[in-house]
Scaffold this motif. Structure first.
Motif, PDB file in Angstrom:
ATOM      1  N   ARG A  94      -3.501 -12.455  -8.174  1.00 53.28           N
ATOM      2  CA  ARG A  94      -3.452 -13.566  -9.130  1.00 53.28           C
ATOM      3  C   ARG A  94      -4.838 -13.753  -9.717  1.00 53.28           C
ATOM      4  O   ARG A  94      -5.826 -13.745  -9.002  1.00 53.28           O
ATOM      5  N   VAL A  95      -4.875 -13.937 -11.022  1.00 53.00           N
ATOM      6  CA  VAL A  95      -6.121 -14.222 -11.718  1.00 53.00           C
ATOM      7  C   VAL A  95      -6.017 -15.669 -12.187  1.00 53.00           C
ATOM      8  O   VAL A  95      -5.119 -16.010 -12.961  1.00 53.00           O
ATOM      9  N   LEU A  96      -6.920 -16.512 -11.685  1.00 57.89           N
ATOM     10  CA  LEU A  96      -6.887 -17.939 -11.969  1.00 57.89           C
ATOM     11  C   LEU A  96      -8.040 -18.318 -12.890  1.00 57.89           C
ATOM     12  O   LEU A  96      -9.148 -17.801 -12.736  1.00 57.89           O
ATOM     13  N   GLN A  97      -7.795 -19.217 -13.822  1.00 57.36           N
ATOM     14  CA  GLN A  97      -8.877 -19.742 -14.633  1.00 57.36           C
ATOM     15  C   GLN A  97      -9.763 -20.578 -13.719  1.00 57.36           C
ATOM     16  O   GLN A  97      -9.270 -21.412 -12.958  1.00 57.36           O
ATOM     17  N   THR A  98     -11.071 -20.350 -13.758  1.00 58.95           N
ATOM     18  CA  THR A  98     -11.979 -20.995 -12.818  1.00 58.95           C
ATOM     19  C   THR A  98     -11.928 -22.510 -12.898  1.00 58.95           C
ATOM     20  O   THR A  98     -11.907 -23.185 -11.873  1.00 58.95           O
ATOM     21  N   GLU A  99     -11.887 -23.077 -14.075  1.00 63.11           N
ATOM     22  CA  GLU A  99     -11.953 -24.527 -14.201  1.00 63.11           C
ATOM     23  C   GLU A  99     -10.689 -25.237 -13.743  1.00 63.11           C
ATOM     24  O   GLU A  99     -10.752 -26.275 -13.099  1.00 63.11           O
ATOM     25  N   SER A 100      -9.527 -24.713 -14.058  1.00 64.99           N
ATOM     26  CA  SER A 100      -8.279 -25.418 -13.767  1.00 64.99           C
ATOM     27  C   SER A 100      -7.469 -24.808 -12.631  1.00 64.99           C
ATOM     28  O   SER A 100      -6.530 -25.435 -12.160  1.00 64.99           O
ATOM     29  N   LEU A 101      -7.788 -23.611 -12.217  1.00 65.16           N
ATOM     30  CA  LEU A 101      -7.017 -22.821 -11.247  1.00 65.16           C
ATOM     31  C   LEU A 101      -5.612 -22.502 -11.747  1.00 65.16           C
ATOM     32  O   LEU A 101      -4.742 -22.137 -10.982  1.00 65.16           O
ATOM     33  N   ALA A 102      -5.386 -22.626 -13.056  1.00 63.42           N
ATOM     34  CA  ALA A 102      -4.109 -22.214 -13.640  1.00 63.42           C
ATOM     35  C   ALA A 102      -4.037 -20.689 -13.633  1.00 63.42           C
ATOM     36  O   ALA A 102      -5.047 -20.005 -13.818  1.00 63.42           O
ATOM     37  N   ILE A 103      -2.854 -20.149 -13.418  1.00 67.23           N
ATOM     38  CA  ILE A 103      -2.687 -18.698 -13.363  1.00 67.23           C
ATOM     39  C   ILE A 103      -2.812 -18.118 -14.766  1.00 67.23           C
ATOM     40  O   ILE A 103      -2.069 -18.483 -15.674  1.00 67.23           O
ATOM     41  N   ALA A 104      -3.768 -17.208 -14.936  1.00 67.86           N
ATOM     42  CA  ALA A 104      -3.975 -16.530 -16.210  1.00 67.86           C
ATOM     43  C   ALA A 104      -3.241 -15.200 -16.250  1.00 67.86           C
ATOM     44  O   ALA A 104      -2.824 -14.747 -17.309  1.00 67.86           O
ATOM     45  N   ALA A 105      -3.091 -14.552 -15.101  1.00 67.13           N
ATOM     46  CA  ALA A 105      -2.375 -13.279 -14.993  1.00 67.13           C
ATOM     47  C   ALA A 105      -1.949 -13.108 -13.541  1.00 67.13           C
ATOM     48  O   ALA A 105      -2.578 -13.645 -12.632  1.00 67.13           O
ATOM     49  N   ALA A 106      -0.890 -12.357 -13.332  1.00 69.11           N
ATOM     50  CA  ALA A 106      -0.404 -12.095 -11.981  1.00 69.11           C
ATOM     51  C   ALA A 106       0.318 -10.753 -11.969  1.00 69.11           C
ATOM     52  O   ALA A 106       0.847 -10.316 -12.987  1.00 69.11           O
ATOM     53  N   GLY A 107       0.309 -10.110 -10.816  1.00 72.92           N
ATOM     54  CA  GLY A 107       0.992  -8.829 -10.680  1.00 72.92           C
ATOM     55  C   GLY A 107       0.866  -8.315  -9.264  1.00 72.92           C
ATOM     56  O   GLY A 107       0.554  -9.071  -8.344  1.00 72.92           O
ATOM     57  N   THR A 108       1.107  -7.019  -9.105  1.00 69.19           N
ATOM     58  CA  THR A 108       1.022  -6.404  -7.784  1.00 69.19           C
ATOM     59  C   THR A 108       0.098  -5.199  -7.830  1.00 69.19           C
ATOM     60  O   THR A 108      -0.080  -4.583  -8.880  1.00 69.19           O
ATOM     61  N   LEU A 109      -0.470  -4.884  -6.675  1.00 66.02           N
ATOM     62  CA  LEU A 109      -1.327  -3.709  -6.558  1.00 66.02           C
ATOM     63  C   LEU A 109      -0.463  -2.455  -6.578  1.00 66.02           C
ATOM     64  O   LEU A 109       0.621  -2.422  -5.999  1.00 66.02           O
ATOM     65  N   SER A 110      -0.956  -1.409  -7.240  1.00 67.15           N
ATOM     66  CA  SER A 110      -0.248  -0.137  -7.249  1.00 67.15           C
ATOM     67  C   SER A 110      -1.248   0.987  -7.022  1.00 67.15           C
ATOM     68  O   SER A 110      -2.445   0.812  -7.207  1.00 67.15           O
ATOM     69  N   ALA A 111      -0.736   2.150  -6.612  1.00 68.80           N
ATOM     70  CA  ALA A 111      -1.600   3.296  -6.325  1.00 68.80           C
ATOM     71  C   ALA A 111      -2.377   3.692  -7.565  1.00 68.80           C
ATOM     72  O   ALA A 111      -1.895   3.596  -8.692  1.00 68.80           O
ATOM     73  N   SER A 112      -3.620   4.149  -7.346  1.00 70.26           N
ATOM     74  CA  SER A 112      -4.497   4.484  -8.462  1.00 70.26           C
ATOM     75  C   SER A 112      -4.119   5.805  -9.134  1.00 70.26           C
ATOM     76  O   SER A 112      -4.636   6.115 -10.190  1.00 70.26           O
TER      77      SER A 112
END
Length: 180
Positions: A94-112
């Motif tokens: 999860r990528v959260l906006q620093t000021e509000s902690l609102a979710i800016a992006a989300a996903g899952t880890l995958s093989a490189s």
């Protein structure tokens, strides 16, 4: 006429207020409003510039040109139950906006896609400051003590105002110490 003792009324009032604060904190990780910004700076995680511009993930709703944020998670050692790299595959990011902690992006880890055991995630986001968080498997923690723990997640800061960034997390199995 019944007279109520104010001291007896204060205890349930404070308990209810405390429960409300807990709900707000949990809401920060479920995509709802959160009460406060998180602290800044995690000098122990590697944050480096990245020239690539490809993306995956969900963009933030803010305006402005998109900047690539890449997340790389590596494992040091195994917990005896899996091969290196298998433990964090499919874990949430999860990528959260620093000021509000609102979710800016989300996903899952995958093989490189290489012979490496690293797992990766990438998203295009507007320039700004973010908290990048991963949900580690039970029994795993950060090899870098300066990362932040937030409700069971491991977080690090990313400043996309300076351009594309790569945030690297190094995970290790946590071995319980006798007597703790």
């Amino acid at each position: 006429m019944v007279m109520l003792d104010r001291r007896k009324l204060a205890v349930p009032l404070f308990a209810q207020a405390g429960a409300f604060v807990v709900v707000l904190v949990i809401g920060g990780f479920t995509g709802h409003a959160a009460p406060k910004p998180s602290p800044q700076g995690t000098p122990g995680t590697a944050v480096t510039a990245s020239p690539s511009t490809a993306s995956t993930g969900s963009p933030a709703s803010a305006k402005g040109p998109a900047v690539k944020l890449s997340v790389k998670v590596t494992e040091s050692g195994t917990n005896g139950l899996s091969q290196a790299g298998d433990t964090v595959a499919g874990r949430q990011v999860r990528v959260l906006q620093t000021e509000s902690l609102a979710i800016a992006a989300a996903g899952t880890l995958s093989a490189s896609g290489t012979q490496s055991t690293a797992q990766e995630y990438a998203a295009n986001l507007p320039a700004g400051q973010y908290q990048v968080c991963i949900n580690p498997p039970i029994g795993w923690g950060s090899a870098v003590r300066s990362t932040q723990a937030l409700a069971g997640w491991i977080c690090s800061t990313a400043d996309l105002r300076k351009g594309p960034q790569v945030v690297t997390f190094r995970l290790i199995p946590q071995i319980p110490v006798a007597g703790q």
